[in-house]
Scaffold this motif. Structure first.
Motif, short mmCIF file in Angstrom:
data_model
loop_
_atom_site.label_atom_id
_atom_site.label_comp_id
_atom_site.label_asym_id
_atom_site.label_seq_id
_atom_site.Cartn_x
_atom_site.Cartn_y
_atom_site.Cartn_z
N ALA A 25 20.70 -31.03 16.03
CA ALA A 25 19.58 -31.93 16.26
C ALA A 25 20.00 -33.14 17.10
O ALA A 25 19.24 -33.59 17.97
N ARG A 26 21.18 -33.67 16.88
CA ARG A 26 21.65 -34.81 17.68
C ARG A 26 21.89 -34.40 19.13
O ARG A 26 21.58 -35.16 20.07
N ARG A 27 22.42 -33.20 19.33
CA ARG A 27 22.62 -32.73 20.70
C ARG A 27 21.27 -32.50 21.39
O ARG A 27 21.11 -32.82 22.57
N LEU A 28 20.30 -32.00 20.64
CA LEU A 28 18.97 -31.81 21.21
C LEU A 28 18.31 -33.15 21.53
O LEU A 28 17.58 -33.26 22.53
N GLY A 29 18.56 -34.16 20.71
CA GLY A 29 18.02 -35.48 21.01
C GLY A 29 18.58 -36.06 22.29
O GLY A 29 17.86 -36.71 23.05
N GLY A 30 19.86 -35.81 22.57
CA GLY A 30 20.41 -36.29 23.83
C GLY A 30 19.83 -35.56 25.03
O GLY A 30 19.65 -36.16 26.09
N GLU A 31 19.53 -34.27 24.87
CA GLU A 31 18.95 -33.51 25.97
C GLU A 31 17.52 -33.95 26.28
O GLU A 31 17.11 -33.96 27.44
N THR A 32 16.77 -34.32 25.26
CA THR A 32 15.37 -34.72 25.45
C THR A 32 15.21 -36.21 25.73
O THR A 32 14.09 -36.69 25.91
N GLY A 33 16.29 -36.94 25.75
CA GLY A 33 16.21 -38.39 26.01
C GLY A 33 15.80 -39.21 24.80
O GLY A 33 15.31 -40.34 24.97
N PHE A 34 16.00 -38.69 23.62
CA PHE A 34 15.66 -39.46 22.42
C PHE A 34 16.81 -40.43 22.14
O PHE A 34 17.93 -40.00 21.85
N PRO A 35 16.58 -41.76 22.24
CA PRO A 35 17.71 -42.69 22.20
C PRO A 35 18.26 -42.96 20.81
O PRO A 35 19.42 -43.38 20.69
N GLU B 60 8.54 -35.00 22.54
CA GLU B 60 9.27 -33.92 23.17
C GLU B 60 10.35 -33.37 22.25
O GLU B 60 10.57 -32.14 22.18
N PHE B 61 11.01 -34.24 21.56
CA PHE B 61 12.04 -33.78 20.62
C PHE B 61 11.42 -32.94 19.50
O PHE B 61 11.97 -31.90 19.11
N VAL B 62 10.28 -33.34 18.94
CA VAL B 62 9.64 -32.60 17.85
C VAL B 62 9.21 -31.22 18.33
O VAL B 62 9.36 -30.20 17.62
N ARG B 63 8.69 -31.12 19.55
CA ARG B 63 8.23 -29.83 20.06
C ARG B 63 9.39 -28.85 20.21
O ARG B 63 9.31 -27.71 19.77
N ARG B 64 10.48 -29.28 20.79
CA ARG B 64 11.61 -28.37 20.99
C ARG B 64 12.34 -28.08 19.67
O ARG B 64 12.85 -26.98 19.47
N ALA B 65 12.42 -29.07 18.75
CA ALA B 65 13.07 -28.83 17.46
C ALA B 65 12.29 -27.83 16.62
O ALA B 65 12.89 -27.01 15.91
N SER B 66 10.97 -27.84 16.69
CA SER B 66 10.16 -26.88 15.92
C SER B 66 10.41 -25.46 16.40
O SER B 66 10.50 -24.51 15.60
#
Length: 438
Positions: free
Chosen positions: A94-104, A133-139
Protein backbone atom coordinates in the motif's frame (compact mmCIF):
# COMPACT_ATOMS: atom_id res chain seq x y z
CA UNK A 1 -45.41 2.36 35.06
CA UNK A 2 -42.00 3.72 33.98
CA UNK A 3 -40.29 1.99 31.14
CA UNK A 4 -37.36 -0.21 32.16
CA UNK A 5 -34.04 0.98 30.67
CA UNK A 6 -32.39 -1.41 28.21
CA UNK A 7 -29.45 -3.55 29.27
CA UNK A 8 -26.41 -1.95 27.65
CA UNK A 9 -22.76 -3.07 27.60
CA UNK A 10 -19.62 -1.03 26.91
CA UNK A 11 -17.00 -2.48 24.53
CA UNK A 12 -13.64 -1.46 23.07
CA UNK A 13 -12.18 -2.42 19.71
CA UNK A 14 -8.54 -1.81 20.74
CA UNK A 15 -6.62 -1.26 23.94
CA UNK A 16 -7.15 2.21 25.51
CA UNK A 17 -9.59 3.05 22.73
CA UNK A 18 -12.90 4.80 22.98
CA UNK A 19 -15.78 2.95 24.67
CA UNK A 20 -18.79 2.19 22.47
CA UNK A 21 -22.17 1.07 23.81
CA UNK A 22 -24.28 -1.74 22.34
CA UNK A 23 -27.53 -3.38 23.33
CA UNK A 24 -26.88 -6.57 25.29
CA UNK A 25 -29.78 -8.36 23.52
CA UNK A 26 -30.46 -10.54 26.57
CA UNK A 27 -26.88 -11.88 26.83
CA UNK A 28 -25.21 -12.35 30.19
CA UNK A 29 -21.85 -10.65 29.74
CA UNK A 30 -18.85 -10.16 31.99
CA UNK A 31 -15.92 -7.75 31.58
CA UNK A 32 -13.09 -9.33 29.58
CA UNK A 33 -15.27 -11.44 27.27
CA UNK A 34 -15.11 -11.04 23.46
CA UNK A 35 -18.25 -10.43 21.45
CA UNK A 36 -19.18 -9.90 17.80
CA UNK A 37 -20.96 -6.57 17.16
CA UNK A 38 -22.41 -4.92 14.07
CA UNK A 39 -20.81 -1.57 13.13
CA UNK A 40 -21.18 0.80 10.20
CA UNK A 41 -18.20 -0.89 8.60
CA UNK A 42 -19.51 -4.43 9.19
CA UNK A 43 -19.12 -7.15 11.83
CA UNK A 44 -16.12 -6.77 14.17
CA UNK A 45 -14.78 -8.34 17.35
CA UNK A 46 -14.74 -6.21 20.51
CA UNK A 47 -13.91 -6.77 24.18
CA UNK A 48 -16.44 -6.09 26.93
CA UNK A 49 -15.14 -3.54 29.46
CA UNK A 50 -18.41 -2.53 31.19
CA UNK A 51 -20.98 -5.14 32.15
CA UNK A 52 -24.68 -4.44 31.43
CA UNK A 53 -25.41 -3.83 35.13
CA UNK A 54 -22.56 -1.31 35.51
CA UNK A 55 -23.40 1.19 32.77
CA UNK A 56 -24.44 4.68 33.92
CA UNK A 57 -27.58 5.81 32.10
CA UNK A 58 -26.29 9.38 31.68
CA UNK A 59 -23.38 8.11 29.56
CA UNK A 60 -25.59 6.44 26.95
CA UNK A 61 -25.93 8.07 23.53
CA UNK A 62 -29.31 9.36 22.45
CA UNK A 63 -29.47 7.54 19.12
CA UNK A 64 -30.64 3.97 18.79
CA UNK A 65 -28.15 1.35 19.95
CA UNK A 66 -27.16 -1.56 17.77
CA UNK A 67 -27.32 -5.04 19.29
CA UNK A 68 -24.50 -7.40 20.16
CA UNK A 69 -24.72 -10.29 17.71
CA UNK A 70 -23.21 -13.08 19.81
CA UNK A 71 -20.31 -14.15 21.95
CA UNK A 72 -17.12 -14.59 19.96
CA UNK A 73 -16.11 -18.20 19.38
CA UNK A 74 -12.61 -19.61 18.97
CA UNK A 75 -13.14 -19.69 15.22
CA UNK A 76 -13.99 -15.97 15.23
CA UNK A 77 -10.87 -15.13 17.21
CA UNK A 78 -8.62 -17.22 14.92
CA UNK A 79 -10.12 -15.56 11.84
CA UNK A 80 -9.58 -12.09 13.33
CA UNK A 81 -5.91 -12.91 14.00
CA UNK A 82 -5.45 -14.20 10.46
CA UNK A 83 -7.01 -11.07 8.94
CA UNK A 84 -4.77 -8.90 11.14
CA UNK A 85 -1.63 -10.65 9.85
CA UNK A 86 -2.86 -10.30 6.28
CA UNK A 87 -3.42 -6.55 6.75
CA UNK A 88 0.12 -6.12 8.09
CA UNK A 89 1.51 -7.89 5.03
CA UNK A 90 -0.36 -5.47 2.74
CA UNK A 91 1.19 -2.34 4.30
CA UNK A 92 4.42 -2.29 2.21
CA UNK A 93 2.43 -2.75 -1.02
CA UNK A 94 0.00 0.00 0.00
CA UNK A 95 2.85 2.44 0.72
CA UNK A 96 4.47 1.67 -2.62
CA UNK A 97 1.13 2.20 -4.34
CA UNK A 98 0.73 5.53 -2.55
CA UNK A 99 4.05 6.70 -3.96
CA UNK A 100 3.01 5.70 -7.47
CA UNK A 101 -0.30 7.57 -7.24
CA UNK A 102 1.23 10.69 -5.69
CA UNK A 103 -0.36 10.22 -2.28
CA UNK A 104 1.96 12.28 -0.01
CA UNK A 105 0.94 10.92 3.44
CA UNK A 106 2.46 7.87 5.06
CA UNK A 107 0.11 4.95 5.63
CA UNK A 108 0.52 3.82 9.24
CA UNK A 109 -1.98 0.98 9.74
CA UNK A 110 -4.43 -1.31 7.94
CA UNK A 111 -7.31 -3.46 9.23
CA UNK A 112 -9.99 -5.82 7.85
CA UNK A 113 -13.51 -6.35 9.12
CA UNK A 114 -14.42 -9.81 10.39
CA UNK A 115 -16.00 -10.82 7.07
CA UNK A 116 -12.90 -9.62 5.10
CA UNK A 117 -14.94 -7.45 2.70
CA UNK A 118 -13.74 -4.02 3.86
CA UNK A 119 -10.14 -2.79 4.20
CA UNK A 120 -9.34 0.45 6.08
CA UNK A 121 -6.05 2.34 5.77
CA UNK A 122 -5.05 4.88 8.45
CA UNK A 123 -2.69 7.75 7.61
CA UNK A 124 -1.34 10.79 9.42
CA UNK A 125 -1.80 14.29 8.04
CA UNK A 126 -2.66 17.70 9.41
CA UNK A 127 -4.29 18.78 6.12
CA UNK A 128 -6.97 17.32 3.90
CA UNK A 129 -5.56 15.27 1.02
CA UNK A 130 -6.99 13.92 -2.22
CA UNK A 131 -6.76 10.12 -2.08
CA UNK A 132 -9.39 9.15 -4.67
CA UNK A 133 -6.86 7.74 -7.14
CA UNK A 134 -5.19 5.70 -4.45
CA UNK A 135 -8.55 4.23 -3.27
CA UNK A 136 -9.52 3.23 -6.83
CA UNK A 137 -6.29 1.38 -7.56
CA UNK A 138 -6.08 -0.18 -4.04
CA UNK A 139 -9.61 -1.63 -4.40
CA UNK A 140 -8.64 -3.33 -7.66
CA UNK A 141 -5.32 -4.65 -6.34
CA UNK A 142 -6.53 -5.94 -2.93
CA UNK A 143 -9.97 -7.09 -4.06
CA UNK A 144 -11.82 -5.35 -1.18
CA UNK A 145 -13.66 -2.13 -0.48
CA UNK A 146 -11.03 0.40 0.63
CA UNK A 147 -11.65 3.22 3.10
CA UNK A 148 -9.25 5.91 4.33
CA UNK A 149 -9.02 7.09 7.94
CA UNK A 150 -7.10 10.29 8.73
CA UNK A 151 -5.35 10.55 12.11
CA UNK A 152 -3.46 13.18 14.09
CA UNK A 153 -0.01 13.02 15.66
CA UNK A 154 -1.40 11.84 19.00
CA UNK A 155 -3.48 9.07 17.40
CA UNK A 156 -0.38 7.87 15.59
CA UNK A 157 1.57 7.71 18.87
CA UNK A 158 -1.28 5.77 20.45
CA UNK A 159 -1.32 3.33 17.56
CA UNK A 160 2.47 2.87 17.57
CA UNK A 161 2.86 2.73 21.38
CA UNK A 162 6.10 3.25 23.27
CA UNK A 163 7.49 4.61 26.53
CA UNK A 164 7.61 8.20 27.73
CA UNK A 165 10.32 10.17 29.51
CA UNK A 166 8.97 8.88 32.83
CA UNK A 167 9.97 5.34 31.86
CA UNK A 168 6.41 4.02 31.75
CA UNK A 169 4.19 3.02 28.87
CA UNK A 170 2.46 5.87 27.08
CA UNK A 171 -0.76 6.95 28.77
CA UNK A 172 -2.58 7.15 25.43
CA UNK A 173 -1.56 3.57 24.62
CA UNK A 174 -2.36 2.06 28.03
CA UNK A 175 -5.38 3.74 29.65
CA UNK A 176 -6.13 7.26 28.37
CA UNK A 177 -9.42 7.28 26.46
CA UNK A 178 -9.63 10.88 25.24
CA UNK A 179 -6.92 13.47 24.72
CA UNK A 180 -7.14 16.44 27.13
CA UNK A 181 -6.65 20.02 26.05
CA UNK A 182 -3.07 21.09 26.80
CA UNK A 183 -1.63 24.63 26.72
CA UNK A 184 1.77 26.14 27.39
CA UNK A 185 0.19 28.01 30.28
CA UNK A 186 0.05 24.77 32.25
CA UNK A 187 3.83 24.37 32.00
CA UNK A 188 4.35 27.96 33.15
CA UNK A 189 2.03 27.53 36.14
CA UNK A 190 3.97 24.44 37.21
CA UNK A 191 7.29 26.31 36.78
CA UNK A 192 8.63 23.77 34.28
CA UNK A 193 11.44 24.64 31.87
CA UNK A 194 9.99 25.79 28.57
CA UNK A 195 12.23 23.44 26.63
CA UNK A 196 10.37 21.54 23.89
CA UNK A 197 12.43 18.43 24.55
CA UNK A 198 11.40 18.44 28.22
CA UNK A 199 7.68 19.09 27.90
CA UNK A 200 6.90 17.27 24.62
CA UNK A 201 5.94 13.63 24.14
CA UNK A 202 6.68 11.10 21.40
CA UNK A 203 3.92 12.64 19.30
CA UNK A 204 5.73 16.00 19.25
CA UNK A 205 2.90 17.68 21.17
CA UNK A 206 2.80 18.89 24.76
CA UNK A 207 2.74 16.14 27.37
CA UNK A 208 -0.75 14.99 28.33
CA UNK A 209 0.39 14.62 31.94
CA UNK A 210 0.65 18.41 32.24
CA UNK A 211 -3.11 18.45 32.74
CA UNK A 212 -3.08 15.87 35.57
CA UNK A 213 -1.71 18.26 38.23
CA UNK A 214 -2.85 21.56 36.76
CA UNK A 215 -5.89 21.83 39.01
CA UNK A 216 -3.82 21.07 42.12
CA UNK A 217 -1.30 23.79 41.27
CA UNK A 218 -4.12 26.29 40.78
CA UNK A 219 -5.56 25.52 44.19
CA UNK A 220 -2.17 25.90 45.88
CA UNK A 221 -1.50 29.20 44.14
CA UNK A 222 -4.67 30.72 45.60
CA UNK A 223 -3.17 30.71 49.10
CA UNK A 224 0.20 32.19 48.04
CA UNK A 225 1.11 35.73 47.00
CA UNK A 226 1.94 36.49 43.39
CA UNK A 227 5.34 37.46 42.07
CA UNK A 228 5.68 41.22 42.53
CA UNK A 229 3.20 41.33 45.44
CA UNK A 230 3.80 43.85 48.23
CA UNK A 231 4.10 42.15 51.63
CA UNK A 232 4.54 43.40 55.17
CA UNK A 233 7.21 41.91 57.43
CA UNK A 234 8.42 42.71 60.98
CA UNK A 235 11.47 44.47 59.47
CA UNK A 236 9.57 46.48 56.87
CA UNK A 237 7.76 46.12 53.57
CA UNK A 238 9.07 43.64 50.99
CA UNK A 239 8.34 42.40 47.50
CA UNK A 240 7.84 38.83 46.31
CA UNK A 241 10.54 37.83 43.81
CA UNK A 242 10.10 34.01 43.68
CA UNK A 243 7.62 31.31 44.73
CA UNK A 244 8.11 27.58 45.34
CA UNK A 245 4.63 26.09 45.12
CA UNK A 246 5.47 22.55 46.25
CA UNK A 247 7.45 23.73 49.30
CA UNK A 248 5.00 26.61 49.84
CA UNK A 249 7.95 28.93 50.23
CA UNK A 250 8.12 32.60 49.24
CA UNK A 251 11.28 34.62 48.59
CA UNK A 252 11.04 38.31 49.54
CA UNK A 253 13.30 41.23 48.75
CA UNK A 254 13.48 43.46 51.85
CA UNK A 255 15.92 46.40 51.87
CA UNK A 256 18.03 44.75 49.21
CA UNK A 257 18.23 41.39 51.01
CA UNK A 258 16.56 38.15 49.91
CA UNK A 259 14.58 36.45 52.68
CA UNK A 260 12.96 33.03 52.38
CA UNK A 261 9.68 32.65 54.26
CA UNK A 262 8.09 29.26 54.91
CA UNK A 263 4.45 28.30 54.96
CA UNK A 264 4.26 28.59 58.75
CA UNK A 265 4.72 32.38 58.73
CA UNK A 266 2.66 33.19 55.63
CA UNK A 267 -0.48 35.12 56.47
CA UNK A 268 0.70 36.17 59.95
CA UNK A 269 4.31 37.34 60.06
CA UNK A 270 4.19 38.03 56.32
CA UNK A 271 0.88 39.45 55.10
CA UNK A 272 -0.40 40.81 51.80
CA UNK A 273 -3.57 42.09 50.14
CA UNK A 274 -4.92 39.33 47.85
CA UNK A 275 -7.15 41.76 45.94
CA UNK A 276 -4.29 43.75 44.41
CA UNK A 277 -0.55 43.33 43.91
CA UNK A 278 0.19 47.03 44.39
CA UNK A 279 -2.18 47.69 47.32
CA UNK A 280 -0.61 48.48 50.71
CA UNK A 281 -0.38 45.26 52.73
CA UNK A 282 -1.94 44.89 56.21
CA UNK A 283 0.44 45.16 59.16
CA UNK A 284 2.45 42.14 60.22
CA UNK A 285 1.48 40.37 63.44
CA UNK A 286 3.23 37.73 65.53
CA UNK A 287 2.15 34.14 65.25
CA UNK A 288 1.28 33.97 68.95
CA UNK A 289 -1.00 36.97 68.55
CA UNK A 290 -2.68 35.41 65.52
CA UNK A 291 -3.35 32.24 67.52
CA UNK A 292 -4.75 34.30 70.39
CA UNK A 293 -7.06 36.17 67.99
CA UNK A 294 -8.25 32.91 66.45
CA UNK A 295 -6.91 33.67 62.95
CA UNK A 296 -4.98 30.40 62.74
CA UNK A 297 -4.92 27.10 64.57
CA UNK A 298 -1.86 26.15 66.65
CA UNK A 299 0.17 23.27 65.31
CA UNK A 300 2.56 20.81 66.92
CA UNK A 301 5.46 23.28 66.83
CA UNK A 302 3.40 25.92 68.61
CA UNK A 303 2.56 23.47 71.38
CA UNK A 304 6.21 22.40 71.63
CA UNK A 305 7.31 26.03 72.05
CA UNK A 306 5.07 26.56 75.13
CA UNK A 307 7.27 27.58 78.11
CA UNK A 308 7.92 24.86 80.66
CA UNK A 309 6.65 27.12 83.49
CA UNK A 310 3.19 27.20 81.91
CA UNK A 311 3.12 23.43 81.58
CA UNK A 312 4.17 22.88 85.25
CA UNK A 313 1.59 25.25 86.73
CA UNK A 314 -0.97 22.46 86.65
CA UNK A 315 1.17 20.40 89.06
CA UNK A 316 1.94 21.65 92.53
CA UNK A 317 5.01 19.78 93.81
CA UNK A 318 4.43 18.69 97.42
CA UNK A 319 6.76 17.40 100.10
CA UNK A 320 8.54 14.13 99.73
CA UNK A 321 11.06 12.66 97.37
CA UNK A 322 10.85 11.08 93.95
CA UNK A 323 8.86 11.87 90.81
CA UNK A 324 6.51 9.66 88.87
CA UNK A 325 7.61 8.51 85.39
CA UNK A 326 6.60 10.88 82.61
CA UNK A 327 7.16 14.08 84.55
CA UNK A 328 3.99 13.85 86.68
CA UNK A 329 3.43 15.40 90.11
CA UNK A 330 5.65 14.48 92.97
CA UNK A 331 4.62 11.55 95.10
CA UNK A 332 4.64 12.00 98.85
CA UNK A 333 7.15 9.77 100.63
CA UNK A 334 7.16 9.92 104.46
CA UNK A 335 10.52 10.84 105.92
CA UNK A 336 12.39 8.37 108.10
CA UNK A 337 12.34 9.08 111.85
CA UNK A 338 15.59 10.50 113.16
CA UNK A 339 17.74 8.28 115.36
CA UNK A 340 18.15 9.33 118.94
CA UNK A 341 21.69 10.54 119.57
CA UNK A 342 23.24 10.64 123.05
CA UNK A 343 23.34 14.13 124.46
CA UNK A 344 26.80 15.65 124.28
CA UNK A 345 28.08 18.35 126.64
CA UNK A 346 27.92 21.81 125.13
CA UNK A 347 31.28 22.62 123.56
CA UNK A 348 33.18 25.59 124.81
CA UNK A 349 34.19 28.48 122.64
CA UNK A 350 37.03 27.30 120.40
CA UNK A 351 39.43 29.17 118.11
CA UNK A 352 38.68 29.34 114.36
CA UNK A 353 38.92 26.09 112.43
CA UNK A 354 41.84 27.36 110.40
CA UNK A 355 43.98 27.94 113.53
CA UNK A 356 43.35 24.60 115.26
CA UNK A 357 43.29 20.98 114.09
CA UNK A 358 40.00 19.16 114.06
CA UNK A 359 39.40 16.94 117.08
CA UNK A 360 36.81 14.27 117.75
CA UNK A 361 33.70 15.65 119.33
CA UNK A 362 33.05 14.76 122.93
CA UNK A 363 36.77 14.35 123.88
CA UNK A 364 38.22 15.74 127.04
CA UNK A 365 40.43 18.14 125.13
CA UNK A 366 37.44 19.96 123.64
CA UNK A 367 36.43 21.05 127.11
CA UNK A 368 39.76 22.77 127.85
CA UNK A 369 40.19 26.48 127.67
CA UNK A 370 41.75 27.99 124.53
CA UNK A 371 44.90 29.02 126.38
CA UNK A 372 45.41 25.84 128.40
CA UNK A 373 48.26 23.47 127.69
CA UNK A 374 47.33 20.30 125.93
CA UNK A 375 48.64 16.91 127.01
CA UNK A 376 51.12 15.25 124.78
CA UNK A 377 49.79 12.36 122.72
CA UNK A 378 51.63 9.05 122.93
CA UNK A 379 53.88 8.43 119.98
CA UNK A 380 53.26 4.68 119.95
CA UNK A 381 50.17 3.15 118.47
CA UNK A 382 48.18 3.89 115.29
CA UNK A 383 46.33 7.19 115.04
CA UNK A 384 42.82 7.46 113.55
CA UNK A 385 42.38 9.57 110.44
CA UNK A 386 41.73 13.23 111.03
CA UNK A 387 38.09 14.25 111.00
CA UNK A 388 36.69 10.69 111.45
CA UNK A 389 35.28 9.32 114.69
CA UNK A 390 35.61 5.57 115.32
CA UNK A 391 33.16 3.80 117.55
CA UNK A 392 33.23 0.33 118.93
CA UNK A 393 30.38 -1.98 118.12
CA UNK A 394 27.62 -1.74 120.70
CA UNK A 395 29.12 1.27 122.52
CA UNK A 396 28.70 5.02 122.42
CA UNK A 397 31.36 7.59 121.76
CA UNK A 398 35.02 6.59 122.12
CA UNK A 399 36.53 7.83 125.35
CA UNK A 400 40.09 9.18 125.05
CA UNK A 401 42.68 7.69 127.43
CA UNK A 402 43.70 9.69 130.52
CA UNK A 403 46.84 11.78 130.21
CA UNK A 404 49.98 9.85 130.73
CA UNK A 405 48.43 6.42 130.15
CA UNK A 406 48.95 4.30 127.04
CA UNK A 407 45.96 3.76 124.75
CA UNK A 408 43.62 0.93 125.65
CA UNK A 409 44.05 -0.88 122.41
CA UNK A 410 47.79 -1.10 122.93
CA UNK A 411 47.26 -3.49 125.86
CA UNK A 412 44.96 -5.89 123.99
CA UNK A 413 45.88 -9.24 122.68
CA UNK A 414 46.97 -9.89 119.12
CA UNK A 415 43.50 -11.32 118.29
CA UNK A 416 41.80 -8.16 119.55
CA UNK A 417 44.19 -6.01 117.50
CA UNK A 418 43.34 -7.97 114.37
CA UNK A 419 39.61 -7.45 114.92
CA UNK A 420 40.11 -3.74 115.44
CA UNK A 421 42.17 -3.47 112.25
CA UNK A 422 39.46 -5.23 110.24
CA UNK A 423 36.87 -2.92 111.77
CA UNK A 424 38.89 0.17 110.80
CA UNK A 425 39.31 -1.08 107.24
CA UNK A 426 35.56 -1.66 106.87
CA UNK A 427 34.68 1.79 108.17
CA UNK A 428 37.38 3.47 106.18
CA UNK A 429 35.93 2.39 102.78
CA UNK A 430 38.13 -0.68 102.35
CA UNK A 431 41.39 1.29 102.43
CA UNK A 432 44.61 -0.46 103.49
CA UNK A 433 46.54 1.05 106.41
CA UNK A 434 49.70 2.94 105.55
CA UNK A 435 53.09 1.34 106.35
CA UNK A 436 54.06 1.87 109.95
CA UNK A 437 50.50 2.75 110.94
CA UNK A 438 49.69 -0.65 112.46
Amino acid sequence: MPERPPRVAGVRFRNAGKIFYFHAAGLRLEPGEYVVVETVRGPEIARVVIAPDQVVVDELPRDELKPILRLATEADIRRADELHRRAQELLPEARRLGGETGFPARIDAASFTLDGKRLTFSFTSEERLDYREFVRRASQQFNARVEMHQMGARDRARLAGGYGICGRELCCASWLETFPSISIRMAKDQELPLNPQKISGLCGRLLCCLSYEDEGYREMRKSLPKVGQRCSTPTGEGKVVAINILKRQVTLLVDGQRIEVGDRDLGTVVRWDPSSKSAPPPPSIAREEAIALGLIEPDAEDLAETPAEELETAFEPGPGRGRLPGGGPRRIVPARPAKAEPAAPPPAQAPPAASRPRRPRGSAESAQQPGAARPAQPAAGPQPPAGRLFRRAGSGQQQPPPPGEPPAHAEGTSAGASRRRRRRRGRGGGQQPAPGED
